[in-house]
Design an enzyme around this catalytic site. Structure first.
Site, short mmCIF file in Angstrom:
data_model
loop_
_atom_site.label_atom_id
_atom_site.label_comp_id
_atom_site.label_asym_id
_atom_site.label_seq_id
_atom_site.Cartn_x
_atom_site.Cartn_y
_atom_site.Cartn_z
N VAL A 154 5.69 -22.99 -19.01
CA VAL A 154 5.55 -21.58 -19.41
C VAL A 154 6.82 -21.08 -20.11
O VAL A 154 6.76 -20.21 -20.97
CB VAL A 154 5.23 -20.72 -18.16
CG1 VAL A 154 5.04 -19.26 -18.53
CG2 VAL A 154 4.00 -21.25 -17.43
N THR A 188 2.54 -27.30 -5.08
CA THR A 188 3.18 -28.33 -5.91
C THR A 188 4.22 -29.08 -5.09
O THR A 188 4.35 -30.30 -5.18
CB THR A 188 3.85 -27.68 -7.15
OG1 THR A 188 2.86 -26.97 -7.87
CG2 THR A 188 4.49 -28.70 -8.06
N GLU A 215 20.34 -25.17 -2.19
CA GLU A 215 21.02 -25.15 -3.47
C GLU A 215 22.27 -24.30 -3.32
O GLU A 215 22.42 -23.54 -2.36
CB GLU A 215 20.10 -24.58 -4.56
CG GLU A 215 18.92 -25.50 -4.80
CD GLU A 215 18.20 -25.31 -6.12
OE1 GLU A 215 17.77 -24.18 -6.40
OE2 GLU A 215 18.05 -26.29 -6.87
N ASN A 259 10.50 -18.51 -13.69
CA ASN A 259 11.08 -17.17 -13.56
C ASN A 259 12.55 -17.08 -13.96
O ASN A 259 12.99 -16.04 -14.44
CB ASN A 259 10.85 -16.62 -12.14
CG ASN A 259 11.43 -17.49 -11.07
OD1 ASN A 259 11.74 -18.66 -11.29
ND2 ASN A 259 11.60 -16.93 -9.90
N LYS A 304 10.73 -23.91 7.12
CA LYS A 304 9.27 -24.04 7.22
C LYS A 304 8.70 -24.47 5.85
O LYS A 304 9.31 -25.29 5.15
CB LYS A 304 8.67 -22.73 7.76
CG LYS A 304 9.13 -22.47 9.22
CD LYS A 304 9.05 -21.03 9.67
CE LYS A 304 7.67 -20.45 9.87
NZ LYS A 304 7.76 -19.05 10.35
#
Ligand code: NAD
Length: 497
Positions: A193, A245, A471, A166, A464
């Site tokens: 992608v 992932t 970051e 994204n 969670k």
């Protein structure tokens, strides 16, 4: 890399097209032995480029050159390292338009958006961590008897960054900038992608003075990511991706006791109390659901609206959605682009169908736009209840769920009843309530009377299942360095015998 389709000679993008699939050891590298990945422009469905997955030889060169460059880089002072990062930030800003065009080709996000949100935020990260690099020092700890300890902040070594599709430029920089500032090298594997943009970041870093091999970019699907994560010469893995992932990558990294940062998915709540400004709450809901066609991890996709404000909120939201300009992403008047791929569009459409099937009220949108490209209208469901699939699972597309609530305790409990914990927002004019409620929400990145701001000075990350580590901000330094403590005895060493 093969040029194909819409990015051809004569188009603006030709000038910004990366020269080959990988950027390793200071130069573009091609190895056509790797499986082909088609790069599709989501606004038209055309294949605009083809890259090859990294072969074992390319992966090996990335690791060997990365480790060699890291040793050299770590010998520089922080100020010297910072200078390179700040120069790279300047180059990115100078080339913002070309880089934004490439980001639009890669992702389909409107140029109106990429011009202000992608290379610019990447440059912010390079500038910010470049500025911090010279001040990364240890501590002096005085102890009884004149003894003392000093601590040294050391790099981790070779870091691997693995990106989602994204924000390909931003993710490449959000991971690379703190890693390099701390004296590490990085191998970045973009999402298959959107493979193009990170190559430009690598190219610019070398131009700015980074040693060859310090920041390598190699292409590939999960298998290439997996071989990097399990390589014993890699010291840290930072992933931006889905929770499923993340679990696999975290487990593989644990085998080698590697450091990790996990920036994963979310299903974040936005709480709108009936004393909120409707206009601001609607703006927050639009930003938190439809910017980047809804493909943002921290989106507030569960919009809880207190019953007294519900009708006014929905009415104003519908009015404001008339302002959507969906179309050619390269036209700067367009403010809403396609989804990134046919596959993502199909996932979002399947959720729309589930919403209807399970009894949510479709207020607007829900359909694929006619014509080519992966366009899904901004979609709003009302009367959504907690058990519905669209209120529980991350859609990662432009689908907003509006849920009703009555009281504060009730909405806090419902907002927290999820495995995720990336973000949360509160709209209210009662400041005491705003802080009280935010204090009770289980999320890493929170907002009061705002949504989805992510300046580089602010820690970003989830609790969670949404992630591990942070970051951006000074917090990121702790995730790309480790502390050595040195005890200095000033007197005799005493022993029991
Ligand atoms: P994804 O999990 O499918 O892929 C992410 C990356 O991981 C890709 O580069 C992929 O090739 C790689 N990968 C896949 N399997 C791997 C494996 N076994 N080992 C190593 N690498 C592997 O995610 P996506 O579809 O690219 O992105 C969407 C997801 O990312 C959403 O869940 C979204 O919420 C999340 N996301 C999170 C943040 C954040 O900062 N928290 C930001 C953007 C996106």
């Amino acid at each position: 890399m093969t040029l194909a389709g819409a990015i051809g000679a004569g188009t603006a993008a030709y000038a910004v097209q990366p020269e080959a699939s990988h950027f390793v050891n200071g130069r573009y590298v091609e190895d056509t032995g790797g499986a082909v990945i088609d790069v599709v422009y989501p606004a038209t469905g055309e294949v605009i480029a083809r890259v090859h997955e990294a072969t074992a030889a390319v992966i090996e060169e990335a690791i060997v050159s990365g480790r060699a460059a890291q040793a050299e880089w770590a010998r520089l002072s922080g100020t010297e390292r910072g200078r390179v990062l700040r120069r790279a930030a300047d180059i990115m800003r100078e080339r913002n338009r070309a880089l934004s065009v490439l980001e639009t080709w890669d992702t389909g996000k409107p140029l109106q958006e990429t011009l202000v949100a992608d290379a610019t935020s990447g440059a912010d990260a390079l500038e910010y961590f470049g500025g911090l690099a010279g001040s990364l020092t240890g501590e002096h700890i005085p102890l009884p008897g004149g003894d003392w300890v000093y601590t040294v902040r050391e790099p981790l070594g070779l870091c691997v960054g693995i990106g989602a599709w994204n924000y390909p430029t931003q993710i490449a920089c959000w991971k690379g900038a703190p890693a390099l500032a701390c004296g590490n090298a990085m191998i970045f594997k973009p999402s298959e992608v959107t493979p193009l943009c990170a190559l430009k970041v690598a190219e610019i870093l070398v131009e700015a003075g980074a040693p060859a091999g310090l920041y390598n970019v190699i292409q590939g699907r999960g298998g290439v990511g997996g071989s990097l994560v399990s390589d014993p010469r890699v010291d840290k893995v930072s992933l931006t991706g889905s929770v499923s992932t993340g679990k696999k990558v975290y487990a593989a990294a644990a085998e080698g006791m590697k450091h990790v940062t996990m920036e994963l998915g979310g299903k974040s709540p936005m709480l709108v109390f009936d004393d909120a400004s409707v206009e601001d709450a609607v703006s927050g809901a639009i930003l938190g659901n439809f910017y980047s066609s809804g493909q943002i991890c921290s989106n507030g996709t569960r919009v809880f609206v207190q019953r007294g404000l519900k009708e006014a909120f929905l009415e104003r939201l519908e009015e404001r959605l008339q302002g959507v300009v969906m179309g050619d992403p390269m036209d700067e008047a367009t403010n809403y682009g396609p989804m990134v791929s046919e596959a993502q569009l199909q996932i979002a459409l399947s959720y729309v169908a589930k919403g209807v099937e399970e009894g949510a009220r479709l207020v607007c949108g829900g359909a694929r736009a006619e014509g080519p490209g992966c366009f899904l209208e901004p979609t709003v469901f009302a009367d959504v209840t907690d058990e519905m699939t669209i209120a529980r699972e991350e859609i990662f597309g432009p689908v907003m769920s509006v849920l009703d609530f009555d009281g504060e305790d009730e909405v806090v409990a419902r907002a927290n009843a999820t495995e995720f914990g990336l973000s949360a927002g509160v709209y209210t004019s009662d400041l005491t309530r705003a802080h009280r409620v935010i204090g009770r929400l289980e999320a890493g990145s929170c907002f009061i009377n705002s949504y989805n701001d992510a300046p580089v000075e602010v820690p970003f990350g989830g609790v969670k299942a949404s992630g591990v580590g942070r970051e951006n901000s000074k917090e990121a330094i702790g995730h790309y360095s480790q502390v050595k403590s040195v005890y200095v005895r000033m007197g005799a060493t005493e022993a029991p015998f």
